[in-house]
Design a protein around this motif. Sequence first.
Motif, PDB file in Angstrom:
ATOM      1  N   HIS A 242       0.826  -1.207   0.000  1.00 51.74           N
ATOM      2  CA  HIS A 242       0.000   0.000   0.000  1.00 51.74           C
ATOM      3  C   HIS A 242       0.865   1.264   0.000  1.00 51.74           C
ATOM      4  O   HIS A 242       1.871   1.356   0.708  1.00 51.74           O
ATOM      5  N   THR A 243       0.444   2.247  -0.776  1.00 54.48           N
ATOM      6  CA  THR A 243       1.122   3.539  -0.851  1.00 54.48           C
ATOM      7  C   THR A 243       0.264   4.606  -0.179  1.00 54.48           C
ATOM      8  O   THR A 243      -0.951   4.683  -0.412  1.00 54.48           O
ATOM      9  N   ASP A 244       0.884   5.427   0.654  1.00 55.68           N
ATOM     10  CA  ASP A 244       0.164   6.495   1.339  1.00 55.68           C
ATOM     11  C   ASP A 244      -0.298   7.551   0.342  1.00 55.68           C
ATOM     12  O   ASP A 244       0.510   8.085  -0.439  1.00 55.68           O
ATOM     13  N   ALA A 245      -1.586   7.861   0.367  1.00 57.59           N
ATOM     14  CA  ALA A 245      -2.166   8.781  -0.610  1.00 57.59           C
ATOM     15  C   ALA A 245      -1.659  10.213  -0.437  1.00 57.59           C
ATOM     16  O   ALA A 245      -1.560  10.975  -1.407  1.00 57.59           O
ATOM     17  N   LEU A 246      -1.307  10.593   0.793  1.00 57.14           N
ATOM     18  CA  LEU A 246      -0.889  11.979   1.035  1.00 57.14           C
ATOM     19  C   LEU A 246       0.543  12.248   0.604  1.00 57.14           C
ATOM     20  O   LEU A 246       0.865  13.336   0.119  1.00 57.14           O
ATOM     21  N   THR A 247       1.421  11.267   0.805  1.00 57.53           N
ATOM     22  CA  THR A 247       2.842  11.509   0.565  1.00 57.53           C
ATOM     23  C   THR A 247       3.415  10.736  -0.616  1.00 57.53           C
ATOM     24  O   THR A 247       4.497  11.075  -1.107  1.00 57.53           O
ATOM     25  N   GLY A 248       2.712   9.690  -1.029  1.00 55.68           N
ATOM     26  CA  GLY A 248       3.249   8.849  -2.088  1.00 55.68           C
ATOM     27  C   GLY A 248       4.293   7.864  -1.600  1.00 55.68           C
ATOM     28  O   GLY A 248       4.862   7.104  -2.388  1.00 55.68           O
ATOM     29  N   GLN A 249       4.572   7.878  -0.301  1.00 53.38           N
ATOM     30  CA  GLN A 249       5.548   6.958   0.278  1.00 53.38           C
ATOM     31  C   GLN A 249       4.895   5.609   0.560  1.00 53.38           C
ATOM     32  O   GLN A 249       3.666   5.488   0.582  1.00 53.38           O
ATOM     33  N   ALA A 250       5.742   4.635   0.827  1.00 57.90           N
ATOM     34  CA  ALA A 250       5.227   3.347   1.281  1.00 57.90           C
ATOM     35  C   ALA A 250       4.467   3.571   2.584  1.00 57.90           C
ATOM     36  O   ALA A 250       4.950   4.256   3.499  1.00 57.90           O
ATOM     37  N   PHE A 251       3.272   3.028   2.672  1.00 56.09           N
ATOM     38  CA  PHE A 251       2.420   3.239   3.838  1.00 56.09           C
ATOM     39  C   PHE A 251       3.145   2.896   5.143  1.00 56.09           C
ATOM     40  O   PHE A 251       3.066   3.635   6.132  1.00 56.09           O
ATOM     41  N   VAL A 252       3.893   1.786   5.137  1.00 57.95           N
ATOM     42  CA  VAL A 252       4.539   1.333   6.365  1.00 57.95           C
ATOM     43  C   VAL A 252       5.571   2.341   6.868  1.00 57.95           C
ATOM     44  O   VAL A 252       5.893   2.371   8.060  1.00 57.95           O
TER      45      VAL A 252
END
Length: 479
Positions: A242-252
């Motif tokens: 999963h990718t974080d929608a706000l930052t584009g980083q890996a969610f973890v």
Amino acid sequence: MNATAAIGVTGLGVMGRNLARNFARNGHTVAVHNRSVGRTRALVEEFGHEGTFVPAETAEEFVAALERPRRLMIMVQAGEVTDAVIDEFAPLLQPGDMIIDGGNAHFADTRRREAALREKGIHFVGTGVSGGEEGALNGPSIMVGGSSESYDVLGPMFDSISAKVDGESCAAHVGTDGAGHFVKMVHNGIEYADMQLIAEAYDLLRQVAGYTPAEIAEVFQEWNRGRLGSYLIEITAEVLAHTDALTGQAFVDIVTDAAGQKGTGRWTVQTALDLGSPVTAIAQATFARAASGQRELRAAYAGLPGGTTPLLSRTEAARFTSQVEHALYASKVIAYDQGWKMIQDAAAEFGWKIDLGSVARIWRGGCIIRATFLDRIRAAYAADPELVSLLGEMEFAMEITDAQVPWRETVASAARRGIPVPAFSAALSHYDTLRAERLPAALLQGQRDYFGAHTYGRTDRPGAFHTHWAEPGRPETSD
């Protein structure tokens, strides 16, 4: 009010609401009640099309809506709130009626409540429900305690709403009084260990193999197609991909690294100490969560020396990934084995007759720790109901044998690099402790006898002995 409801649910939070809907979807008329009347009305307005609900605004209306023998399921916060709800409804019930506690109650509280209500002729049925809100709605794993008479009535209803695997219900009567909540507690303890082991495997693949979260997700997807196949491995792959929608980083990478807990893991460890049951992997997983939240203590340790963490080449990383798979699988087997042994120890302590194969059967679906190898655990206990350990089953023993080198290499690699693997290490140490021909506990016995005259046993003769340590030359005495 006419008594038309086959079962009633009071406490319409997420779990209670979803269980009520599950009963209704499966053809049962359900009385629904909540301290806040608004929740009762909202459930009927939003989900009334799913089945037949009988809303009740007062305790008296709720009880009056239930057919005899009345089946009243309470889904409220464990502890004093549960006692208050029981105190409210018990005076309105008659002998033969049933109060079902589907919350995460401590099994000792369930034993107390069952004994008190039994004196009034009311069946108290402590019931473990696993699977979270999705399971409650679509099919949970259900661990039922209480009398066999109550289960004769409730069993078909629980079968109808439980998860199904190969056409079999994931609901069962596991034992009297607090057995249902005890088995659910141990389930949650195993869950803590399973999650921590998976997290340690991820950390090793990240810090040693140098894989990205997305690459590790692919590894877990592959593992989920094999012997490690399970709900937790499956969702781990999804979380890592999963990718974080706000930052584009890996969610973890944007989640704080302090894990919470609701107490059932802690209960498991506390109870294991009382029983003398060595659930070391479960304990270390529980302590790992506690340590993750100790921000000030972690800050004090920050910057202190540790191992080196050179990344492996891609070829070396592939080999290391295979080692981690062996280590994860072997450690999971040990953690599950610890849980099963704890259930055996409790059954002996409290006089429960628990079918361990049945526990494996109902954990195959609906619950959080559902896994492919639970079928094999069920088969192992079906073949030998007196099986002391899973490692007494030939296939598990062979797999642990095959895992020896990669398991030890994984733990050693983590130690050299300063990467914490408390659950991996605890599982391996547990294995080595129990397979050892002789343990240093002999020295402990000598120490205890020296400072406290606690006595000790001898290898060459029966009895308890004490050495007069302050008077050299005096022989041991037998007590």
